[in-house]
Write a protein that holds these residues in place. Structure first.
Motif, PDB file in Angstrom:
ATOM      1  N   GLY A 166      26.772   3.264  -5.146  1.00  0.00           N
ATOM      2  CA  GLY A 166      26.718   4.202  -6.259  1.00  0.00           C
ATOM      3  C   GLY A 166      25.819   5.385  -5.986  1.00  0.00           C
ATOM      4  N   GLU A 167      25.387   6.025  -7.086  1.00  0.00           N
ATOM      5  CA  GLU A 167      24.526   7.204  -6.988  1.00  0.00           C
ATOM      6  C   GLU A 167      23.155   6.869  -7.575  1.00  0.00           C
ATOM      7  OE1 GLU A 167      25.893  10.556  -9.264  1.00  0.00           O
ATOM      8  OE2 GLU A 167      24.053  11.701  -8.857  1.00  0.00           O
ATOM      9  N   ILE A 168      22.114   7.268  -6.871  1.00  0.00           N
ATOM     10  CA  ILE A 168      20.755   7.033  -7.371  1.00  0.00           C
ATOM     11  C   ILE A 168      20.485   8.062  -8.469  1.00  0.00           C
ATOM     12  CG2 ILE A 168      18.298   7.020  -6.784  1.00  0.00           C
ATOM     13  CD1 ILE A 168      19.269   6.214  -3.891  1.00  0.00           C
ATOM     14  N   VAL A 169      20.272   7.568  -9.700  1.00  0.00           N
ATOM     15  CA  VAL A 169      20.099   8.489 -10.831  1.00  0.00           C
ATOM     16  C   VAL A 169      18.649   8.551 -11.310  1.00  0.00           C
ATOM     17  CG1 VAL A 169      22.487   8.357 -11.625  1.00  0.00           C
ATOM     18  CG2 VAL A 169      20.800   6.689 -12.478  1.00  0.00           C
ATOM     19  N   GLU A 170      17.833   7.588 -10.915  1.00  0.00           N
ATOM     20  CA  GLU A 170      16.427   7.625 -11.319  1.00  0.00           C
ATOM     21  C   GLU A 170      15.583   6.907 -10.268  1.00  0.00           C
ATOM     22  OE1 GLU A 170      16.169   6.774 -15.585  1.00  0.00           O
ATOM     23  OE2 GLU A 170      13.991   6.877 -15.379  1.00  0.00           O
ATOM     24  N   VAL A 171      14.376   7.422 -10.053  1.00  0.00           N
ATOM     25  CA  VAL A 171      13.454   6.839  -9.071  1.00  0.00           C
ATOM     26  C   VAL A 171      12.111   6.644  -9.759  1.00  0.00           C
ATOM     27  CG1 VAL A 171      12.205   7.302  -6.928  1.00  0.00           C
ATOM     28  CG2 VAL A 171      14.631   7.873  -7.086  1.00  0.00           C
ATOM     29  N   VAL A 179       0.809  -1.229   0.000  1.00  0.00           N
ATOM     30  CA  VAL A 179       0.000   0.000   0.000  1.00  0.00           C
ATOM     31  C   VAL A 179       0.840   1.276   0.000  1.00  0.00           C
ATOM     32  CG1 VAL A 179      -2.107  -1.013   0.904  1.00  0.00           C
ATOM     33  CG2 VAL A 179      -0.382  -0.223   2.510  1.00  0.00           C
ATOM     34  N   TYR A 180       2.050   1.221   0.552  1.00  0.00           N
ATOM     35  CA  TYR A 180       2.909   2.414   0.557  1.00  0.00           C
ATOM     36  C   TYR A 180       4.338   2.039   0.200  1.00  0.00           C
ATOM     37  CZ  TYR A 180      -0.892   4.452   3.353  1.00  0.00           C
ATOM     38  OH  TYR A 180      -2.104   4.885   3.803  1.00  0.00           O
ATOM     39  N   ILE A 181       4.958   2.900  -0.617  1.00  0.00           N
ATOM     40  CA  ILE A 181       6.381   2.734  -0.920  1.00  0.00           C
ATOM     41  C   ILE A 181       7.039   4.098  -0.757  1.00  0.00           C
ATOM     42  CG2 ILE A 181       8.074   2.171  -2.714  1.00  0.00           C
ATOM     43  CD1 ILE A 181       5.929   0.308  -3.901  1.00  0.00           C
ATOM     44  N   GLU A 182       8.095   4.149   0.040  1.00  0.00           N
ATOM     45  CA  GLU A 182       8.852   5.389   0.187  1.00  0.00           C
ATOM     46  C   GLU A 182      10.192   5.214  -0.486  1.00  0.00           C
ATOM     47  OE1 GLU A 182       7.156   7.704   4.062  1.00  0.00           O
ATOM     48  OE2 GLU A 182       9.066   6.648   4.295  1.00  0.00           O
ATOM     49  N   LEU A 183      10.482   6.103  -1.446  1.00  0.00           N
ATOM     50  CA  LEU A 183      11.730   6.012  -2.194  1.00  0.00           C
ATOM     51  C   LEU A 183      12.531   7.304  -2.005  1.00  0.00           C
ATOM     52  CD1 LEU A 183      10.402   4.323  -5.458  1.00  0.00           C
ATOM     53  CD2 LEU A 183      11.634   3.250  -3.565  1.00  0.00           C
ATOM     54  N   PRO A 184      13.841   7.241  -2.231  1.00  0.00           N
ATOM     55  CA  PRO A 184      14.691   8.418  -1.993  1.00  0.00           C
ATOM     56  C   PRO A 184      14.620   9.406  -3.154  1.00  0.00           C
ATOM     57  CG  PRO A 184      16.005   6.609  -2.792  1.00  0.00           C
ATOM     58  CD  PRO A 184      14.607   6.080  -2.680  1.00  0.00           C
ATOM     59  N   GLU A 185      15.303  10.531  -2.989  1.00  0.00           N
ATOM     60  CA  GLU A 185      15.472  11.515  -4.064  1.00  0.00           C
ATOM     61  C   GLU A 185      16.603  11.036  -4.974  1.00  0.00           C
ATOM     62  OE1 GLU A 185      13.940  14.874  -4.067  1.00  0.00           O
ATOM     63  OE2 GLU A 185      12.568  13.791  -2.754  1.00  0.00           O
ATOM     64  N   THR A 186      16.553  11.439  -6.227  1.00  0.00           N
ATOM     65  CA  THR A 186      17.692  11.138  -7.099  1.00  0.00           C
ATOM     66  C   THR A 186      18.890  11.980  -6.642  1.00  0.00           C
ATOM     67  OG1 THR A 186      16.981  12.820  -8.648  1.00  0.00           O
ATOM     68  CG2 THR A 186      16.289  10.579  -9.124  1.00  0.00           C
ATOM     69  N   GLY A 187      20.062  11.508  -6.977  1.00  0.00           N
ATOM     70  CA  GLY A 187      21.280  12.222  -6.600  1.00  0.00           C
ATOM     71  C   GLY A 187      21.905  11.718  -5.316  1.00  0.00           C
ATOM     72  N   ARG A 188      21.170  10.949  -4.559  1.00  0.00           N
ATOM     73  CA  ARG A 188      21.708  10.453  -3.286  1.00  0.00           C
ATOM     74  C   ARG A 188      22.739   9.366  -3.529  1.00  0.00           C
ATOM     75  NH1 ARG A 188      18.007   7.583   1.211  1.00  0.00           N
ATOM     76  NH2 ARG A 188      19.731   6.192   1.748  1.00  0.00           N
ATOM     77  N   LEU A 189      23.807   9.407  -2.746  1.00  0.00           N
ATOM     78  CA  LEU A 189      24.808   8.343  -2.804  1.00  0.00           C
ATOM     79  C   LEU A 189      24.378   7.236  -1.857  1.00  0.00           C
ATOM     80  CD1 LEU A 189      28.046  10.530  -2.752  1.00  0.00           C
ATOM     81  CD2 LEU A 189      26.863   9.550  -4.735  1.00  0.00           C
ATOM     82  N   ILE A 190      24.560   5.995  -2.304  1.00  0.00           N
ATOM     83  CA  ILE A 190      24.066   4.870  -1.503  1.00  0.00           C
ATOM     84  C   ILE A 190      25.121   3.779  -1.434  1.00  0.00           C
ATOM     85  CG2 ILE A 190      22.910   3.772  -3.488  1.00  0.00           C
ATOM     86  CD1 ILE A 190      20.906   3.835  -0.471  1.00  0.00           C
ATOM     87  N   HIS A 191      25.177   3.125  -0.282  1.00  0.00           N
ATOM     88  CA  HIS A 191      26.108   2.022  -0.106  1.00  0.00           C
ATOM     89  C   HIS A 191      25.368   0.700  -0.102  1.00  0.00           C
ATOM     90  CE1 HIS A 191      28.564   5.366   1.559  1.00  0.00           C
ATOM     91  NE2 HIS A 191      29.458   4.750   0.797  1.00  0.00           N
ATOM     92  N   GLN A 192      26.129  -0.347  -0.428  1.00  0.00           N
ATOM     93  CA  GLN A 192      25.547  -1.688  -0.410  1.00  0.00           C
ATOM     94  C   GLN A 192      24.987  -1.988   0.985  1.00  0.00           C
ATOM     95  OE1 GLN A 192      28.297  -4.870  -1.324  1.00  0.00           O
ATOM     96  NE2 GLN A 192      26.735  -5.889  -2.551  1.00  0.00           N
ATOM     97  N   GLU A 193      23.788  -2.548   1.034  1.00  0.00           N
ATOM     98  CA  GLU A 193      23.071  -2.919   2.258  1.00  0.00           C
ATOM     99  C   GLU A 193      22.590  -1.720   3.066  1.00  0.00           C
ATOM    100  OE1 GLU A 193      25.010  -6.075   4.421  1.00  0.00           O
ATOM    101  OE2 GLU A 193      25.175  -7.268   2.599  1.00  0.00           O
ATOM    102  N   GLU A 194      22.691  -0.530   2.475  1.00  0.00           N
ATOM    103  CA  GLU A 194      22.133   0.657   3.129  1.00  0.00           C
ATOM    104  C   GLU A 194      20.648   0.755   2.766  1.00  0.00           C
ATOM    105  OE1 GLU A 194      22.740   5.482   3.016  1.00  0.00           O
ATOM    106  OE2 GLU A 194      24.328   4.228   2.208  1.00  0.00           O
ATOM    107  N   VAL A 195      19.855   1.314   3.704  1.00  0.00           N
ATOM    108  CA  VAL A 195      18.424   1.466   3.465  1.00  0.00           C
ATOM    109  C   VAL A 195      18.188   2.591   2.467  1.00  0.00           C
ATOM    110  CG1 VAL A 195      16.217   2.062   4.548  1.00  0.00           C
ATOM    111  CG2 VAL A 195      17.882   0.660   5.796  1.00  0.00           C
ATOM    112  N   PHE A 196      17.483   2.293   1.379  1.00  0.00           N
ATOM    113  CA  PHE A 196      17.161   3.368   0.429  1.00  0.00           C
ATOM    114  C   PHE A 196      15.685   3.730   0.447  1.00  0.00           C
ATOM    115  CE2 PHE A 196      16.622  -0.341  -2.446  1.00  0.00           C
ATOM    116  CZ  PHE A 196      15.424  -0.040  -3.073  1.00  0.00           C
ATOM    117  N   GLY A 197      14.883   2.980   1.171  1.00  0.00           N
ATOM    118  CA  GLY A 197      13.457   3.282   1.230  1.00  0.00           C
ATOM    119  C   GLY A 197      12.739   2.243   2.059  1.00  0.00           C
ATOM    120  N   SER A 198      11.408   2.293   2.006  1.00  0.00           N
ATOM    121  CA  SER A 198      10.631   1.300   2.745  1.00  0.00           C
ATOM    122  C   SER A 198       9.414   0.892   1.930  1.00  0.00           C
ATOM    123  CB  SER A 198      10.195   1.849   4.102  1.00  0.00           C
ATOM    124  OG  SER A 198       9.281   2.905   3.906  1.00  0.00           O
TER     125      SER A 198
END
Lengths: 365, 128
Positions: B74-79, B39-58
């Motif tokens: 890497g860097e989140i380039v599209e959501v 029912v709900y998905i929370e995603l990050p903004e583009t441009g954020r740097l992310i590490h392996q096993e790091e939380v990017f959303g819920s």
């Protein structure tokens, strides 16, 4: 784990099964939200045979039950059911029950699965020689047919007209020398029936109802949809809104308590609780952010947490997350801004009146 | 359970589609099935740097809420912004319409350490 008489049917229908109160029960078949929506728009069929049926009979049965249940049993007419509570001496809620009056000297008590054995033990201890108790656990299957098309489907499947039954009224009959019963009751906020039949006949009834409802939008529904629907309807669940630590005053259940009927266990405590203003009361919360409140989540209307969520879900009918929560009396008044702490974040909500959902046709009834 | 052979997988039930330095990420058929109605998905903004096993959303279903973990650095380039209004697509089509983010990987070679379809299938069997 215990299994109901319909276990094989659930497997055939590919239900997702899970443990509930010691029973292996269907959680969903086609999806919790699709099932809940089908009940609001058409009809749903639920196996609720995990609930415990306790029979009490004898000339003193009514007086005995009146001594340990909050509703008035003495005046309950034959062919009607009544909702009541089993309290401890401190006024805490041990279980909520339906009492069915089958005859002047014969009652059925429908208990929550998780409490069925302890209710039976208490009934035995409190009833003394007043009545003969027989548990029908596992021997009587219970099928709930709920939704605006339930009565039409039931008429087709059984050849019986249940439309003359009033809410909480029931009809009983014998088939193959066994007792059958159908009551105009339910937990979903919809019109509908609950069938009680011998376990051996459950599969036949289940199949007949599904067949009669196939082209009317009837779907089998699991306990997941049942929970969504009962929260929308503002109905309490033992272990969530009610337990030994909550009183009927706090849980908005004084309509199920007849203080003037004579003495019963917990009466004095409830009287005292009613005279004093309760510290907290069950309230509704509608979320203004995209998050589902879960049981135990702290709630507040200002700086500090002052309450706690008892049940939360996503309401497909309202298209938002909703919750039942205990809040201080003044804070629970409808329309106030509130928050729920979920996974370390305070999420915006608003207090609302209960129930969240009432069927248009039931208004004013 | 559907486990497409051309994807890579994490033990936290995300899938990764690799195209040069880009990694498209979503959750697996097994994960959506376990969650039930999303029912709900929370995603990050583009441009954020992310590490392996790091939380990017819920991701939240009627039954439960879970963290989404990045399988790569890497860097989140599209959501996938559409998921906010149509979260049910994750149930209906987890490997295509239900994609969540695209990450430009720091080192595409790292992604080769993720589970293959065969390894993920074996992992699911252990989980059962």
């Amino acid at each position: 784990m215990k299994r109901t008489a319909l276990y094989a049917s659930h497997r055939r229908l590919n239900a997702a099964l899970a443990e509930f109160a010691g029973w292996e029960m269907p959680v969903s078949y086609s999806g919790i939200l699709a099932e809940a929506q089908a009940v609001r728009r058409a009809a749903g069929l639920f196996d609720v045979s995990h609930m415990g049926v306790i029979e009490i009979s004898g000339a003193g049965a009514r007086r005995a039950v009146d001594g340990w249940v909050t509703c008035d049993v003495a005046s309950l007419p034959e062919g009607r059911a009544r909702y009541g509570l089993l309290l401890n001496p401190a006024g805490g809620i041990l279980d909520d029950l339906l009492i069915y009056s089958l005859a002047p000297d014969r009652l059925w008590i429908i208990a929550n699965a998780v409490n069925a054995e302890s209710d039976l033990a208490r009934a035995q201890a409190h009833s003394g020689a007043g009545g003969r108790l027989v548990p029908h656990f596992g021997h009587i299957a219970i099928l709930a047919l709920q939704g605006p098309r339930a009565l039409a489907i039931a008429a087709d499947a059984t050849g019986r007209d249940f439309s003359t039954l009033r809410r909480y009224g029931f009809a009983s009959w014998r088939a193959d020398d066994e007792e059958w019963l159908a009551s105009r009751t339910g937990y979903t906020g919809e019109d509908g029936l609950e069938f009680f039949c011998p376990a051996a006949a459950a599969e036949g009834l289940w199949d007949r109802l599904l067949a009669a409802g196939a082209d009317r939008g009837l779907v089998p529904c699991g306990l997941g949809a049942r929970d969504v629907l009962r929260i929308e309807a503002g109905n309490v669940l033992y272990g969530h809104e009610i337990n030994e630590e909550t009183t009927p005053v706090e849980a908005n259940l004084m309509w199920a308590v007849r203080l003037e009927k004579g003495d019963f266990i917990g009466r004095d405590a409830v009287r005292r609780a009613q005279a004093a203003e309760p510290a907290r009361r069950l309230a509704g919360l509608a979320m203004e952010e995209r998050a589902i409140p879960r049981q135990g989540a702290p709630v507040g209307t200002d700086g500090e947490a002052t309450g706690v969520v008892t049940s939360g879900t996503f309401s497909p009918t309202l298209d938002r997350a909703i919750a039942l929560a205990y809040l201080p009396l003044a804070e629970g008044a409808p329309g106030r801004p509130a928050w729920v702490a979920l996974r370390g974040k305070r999420r915006r909500a608003r207090t609302t009146s209960l129930p969240f959902f009432r069927h248009p046709r039931q208004e004013g009834s | 359970m559907n486990v497409p052979p051309d994807l890579r997988y994490s033990k936290s039930h995300e899938w990764v589609r690799l195209e040069n330095e880009l990694a498209t990420i979503g959750i697996t058929d097994y994960a959506q099935d376990q969650l039930g109605d999303v029912v709900y998905i929370e995603l990050p903004e583009t441009g954020r740097l992310i590490h392996q096993e790091e939380v990017f959303g819920s991701i939240e279903s009627v039954k439960a809420v879970s963290d989404l973990l990045s399988p790569v650095n890497g860097e989140i380039v599209e959501v996938n912004e559409d998921l906010a209004d149509t979260p049910e697509t994750v149930n209906e089509d987890p490997y295509a319409v239900g994609w969540m983010i695209i990450v430009r990987m720091d080192d595409p070679a790292e992604a080769q350490e993720l589970l293959s379809a065969e390894e993920y299938r074996a992992f699911l069997e252990e989980e059962e």
